[in-house]
Design a protein around this motif. Structure first.
Motif, PDB file in Angstrom:
ATOM      1  N   ASP A 104     -67.905 102.996  20.316  1.00  0.00           N
ATOM      2  CA  ASP A 104     -66.460 103.154  20.521  1.00  0.00           C
ATOM      3  C   ASP A 104     -65.943 102.218  21.617  1.00  0.00           C
ATOM      4  O   ASP A 104     -64.791 101.780  21.574  1.00  0.00           O
ATOM      5  CB  ASP A 104     -66.096 104.614  20.816  1.00  0.00           C
ATOM      6  N   GLU A 105     -66.769 101.872  22.565  1.00  0.00           N
ATOM      7  CA  GLU A 105     -66.372 100.944  23.628  1.00  0.00           C
ATOM      8  C   GLU A 105     -66.302  99.508  23.113  1.00  0.00           C
ATOM      9  O   GLU A 105     -65.572  98.685  23.666  1.00  0.00           O
ATOM     10  CB  GLU A 105     -67.346 101.018  24.801  1.00  0.00           C
ATOM     11  N   LEU A 106     -67.044  99.208  22.046  1.00  0.00           N
ATOM     12  CA  LEU A 106     -67.012  97.857  21.479  1.00  0.00           C
ATOM     13  C   LEU A 106     -65.640  97.517  20.918  1.00  0.00           C
ATOM     14  O   LEU A 106     -65.150  96.401  21.107  1.00  0.00           O
ATOM     15  CB  LEU A 106     -68.081  97.693  20.398  1.00  0.00           C
ATOM     16  N   SER A 107     -65.004  98.451  20.236  1.00  0.00           N
ATOM     17  CA  SER A 107     -63.679  98.169  19.677  1.00  0.00           C
ATOM     18  C   SER A 107     -62.660  97.904  20.782  1.00  0.00           C
ATOM     19  O   SER A 107     -61.787  97.048  20.643  1.00  0.00           O
ATOM     20  CB  SER A 107     -63.217  99.292  18.756  1.00  0.00           C
ATOM     21  N   VAL A 108     -62.776  98.603  21.891  1.00  0.00           N
ATOM     22  CA  VAL A 108     -61.906  98.359  23.036  1.00  0.00           C
ATOM     23  C   VAL A 108     -62.188  96.965  23.612  1.00  0.00           C
ATOM     24  O   VAL A 108     -61.269  96.237  23.992  1.00  0.00           O
ATOM     25  CB  VAL A 108     -62.097  99.453  24.113  1.00  0.00           C
ATOM     26  N   LEU A 109     -63.448  96.585  23.648  1.00  0.00           N
ATOM     27  CA  LEU A 109     -63.834  95.268  24.156  1.00  0.00           C
ATOM     28  C   LEU A 109     -63.181  94.155  23.334  1.00  0.00           C
ATOM     29  O   LEU A 109     -62.648  93.197  23.891  1.00  0.00           O
ATOM     30  CB  LEU A 109     -65.354  95.113  24.132  1.00  0.00           C
ATOM     31  N   PHE A 110     -63.204  94.274  22.026  1.00  0.00           N
ATOM     32  CA  PHE A 110     -62.624  93.235  21.162  1.00  0.00           C
ATOM     33  C   PHE A 110     -61.143  93.041  21.450  1.00  0.00           C
ATOM     34  O   PHE A 110     -60.633  91.920  21.361  1.00  0.00           O
ATOM     35  CB  PHE A 110     -62.824  93.584  19.685  1.00  0.00           C
ATOM     36  N   GLU A 111     -60.457  94.098  21.800  1.00  0.00           N
ATOM     37  CA  GLU A 111     -59.019  94.011  22.088  1.00  0.00           C
ATOM     38  C   GLU A 111     -58.726  93.298  23.405  1.00  0.00           C
ATOM     39  O   GLU A 111     -57.608  92.826  23.616  1.00  0.00           O
ATOM     40  CB  GLU A 111     -58.401  95.413  22.099  1.00  0.00           C
ATOM     41  N   ARG A 112     -59.696  93.214  24.290  1.00  0.00           N
ATOM     42  CA  ARG A 112     -59.497  92.581  25.599  1.00  0.00           C
ATOM     43  C   ARG A 112     -59.437  91.065  25.535  1.00  0.00           C
ATOM     44  O   ARG A 112     -58.957  90.413  26.458  1.00  0.00           O
ATOM     45  CB  ARG A 112     -60.641  92.971  26.548  1.00  0.00           C
ATOM     46  N   PHE A 113     -59.924  90.476  24.444  1.00  0.00           N
ATOM     47  CA  PHE A 113     -60.016  89.025  24.348  1.00  0.00           C
ATOM     48  C   PHE A 113     -59.056  88.486  23.285  1.00  0.00           C
ATOM     49  O   PHE A 113     -58.861  89.093  22.233  1.00  0.00           O
ATOM     50  CB  PHE A 113     -61.456  88.615  24.029  1.00  0.00           C
ATOM     51  N   ASP A 114     -58.466  87.316  23.586  1.00  0.00           N
ATOM     52  CA  ASP A 114     -57.542  86.674  22.651  1.00  0.00           C
ATOM     53  C   ASP A 114     -58.254  86.142  21.415  1.00  0.00           C
ATOM     54  O   ASP A 114     -57.691  86.149  20.329  1.00  0.00           O
ATOM     55  CB  ASP A 114     -56.812  85.495  23.325  1.00  0.00           C
ATOM     56  N   GLN A 115     -59.455  85.653  21.599  1.00  0.00           N
ATOM     57  CA  GLN A 115     -60.203  85.048  20.504  1.00  0.00           C
ATOM     58  C   GLN A 115     -61.622  85.592  20.518  1.00  0.00           C
ATOM     59  O   GLN A 115     -62.234  85.749  21.571  1.00  0.00           O
ATOM     60  CB  GLN A 115     -60.220  83.524  20.663  1.00  0.00           C
ATOM     61  N   VAL A 116     -62.149  85.881  19.312  1.00  0.00           N
ATOM     62  CA  VAL A 116     -63.503  86.379  19.157  1.00  0.00           C
ATOM     63  C   VAL A 116     -64.251  85.438  18.211  1.00  0.00           C
ATOM     64  O   VAL A 116     -63.778  85.168  17.109  1.00  0.00           O
ATOM     65  CB  VAL A 116     -63.525  87.823  18.611  1.00  0.00           C
ATOM     66  N   VAL A 117     -65.392  84.924  18.659  1.00  0.00           N
ATOM     67  CA  VAL A 117     -66.222  84.030  17.854  1.00  0.00           C
ATOM     68  C   VAL A 117     -67.548  84.729  17.613  1.00  0.00           C
ATOM     69  O   VAL A 117     -68.184  85.177  18.559  1.00  0.00           O
ATOM     70  CB  VAL A 117     -66.464  82.685  18.585  1.00  0.00           C
ATOM     71  N   THR A 118     -67.936  84.820  16.357  1.00  0.00           N
ATOM     72  CA  THR A 118     -69.194  85.496  15.998  1.00  0.00           C
ATOM     73  C   THR A 118     -70.172  84.524  15.390  1.00  0.00           C
ATOM     74  O   THR A 118     -69.821  83.775  14.487  1.00  0.00           O
ATOM     75  CB  THR A 118     -68.916  86.638  14.995  1.00  0.00           C
ATOM     76  N   LEU A 119     -71.407  84.527  15.900  1.00  0.00           N
ATOM     77  CA  LEU A 119     -72.474  83.693  15.342  1.00  0.00           C
ATOM     78  C   LEU A 119     -73.703  84.549  15.122  1.00  0.00           C
ATOM     79  O   LEU A 119     -73.979  85.456  15.836  1.00  0.00           O
ATOM     80  CB  LEU A 119     -72.814  82.539  16.266  1.00  0.00           C
TER      81      LEU A 119
END
Length: 119
Positions: A104-119
């Motif tokens: 549940d904390e991961l979804s909050v983390l994603f909202e904190r950043f303007d851009q998310v890059v996944t590799l």
């Protein structure tokens, strides 16, 4: 233009180029004065295991790159608790200090950043 970026590393240290590429993106991001974070998710948490011996696989050790992250402005380091548990890694067995997050904390983390890059 993005003001912050989260790099998500999902590949194990030697399962392909993804782990190294994620580290390279995070390290390069420091040159652009972005707020940077890095999340180790799924097999990506295996990069954090201590006492890895990549020489047996004829691979280069990624630990020096990991240790350099804070020097390049990547000082927000995170790991998924469920990914660590599924791979038998405890917080005390990690080679790098990271903030361990529940799902549940991961979804909050994603909202904190303007851009998310996944590799």
């Amino acid at each position: 233009m993005a003001k912050s970026m989260l790099v998500i590393s999902r590949q194990g240290p030697w399962s392909g180029p993804g782990a190294r590429e994620a580290l390279d993106i995070a390290l390069a991001g420091g040159a652009f004065d972005l707020e940077l974070g890095m999340l180790f998710l799924d097999d990506g948490v295996l990069q954090l295991a201590i006492d890895q011996q990549p020489v047996h696989l004829e691979q280069k050790n990624l630990s020096a790159n990991l240790q350099a992250l804070p020097m390049f402005g990547v000082d927000q380091l995170f790991a998924s608790r469920s990914s660590l548990v599924r791979r038998g890694l405890g917080e005390q067995s990690l080679a790098l200090a990271v903030e361990v997050l529940d799902d549940d904390e991961l979804s909050v983390l994603f909202e904190r950043f303007d851009q998310v890059v996944t590799l």
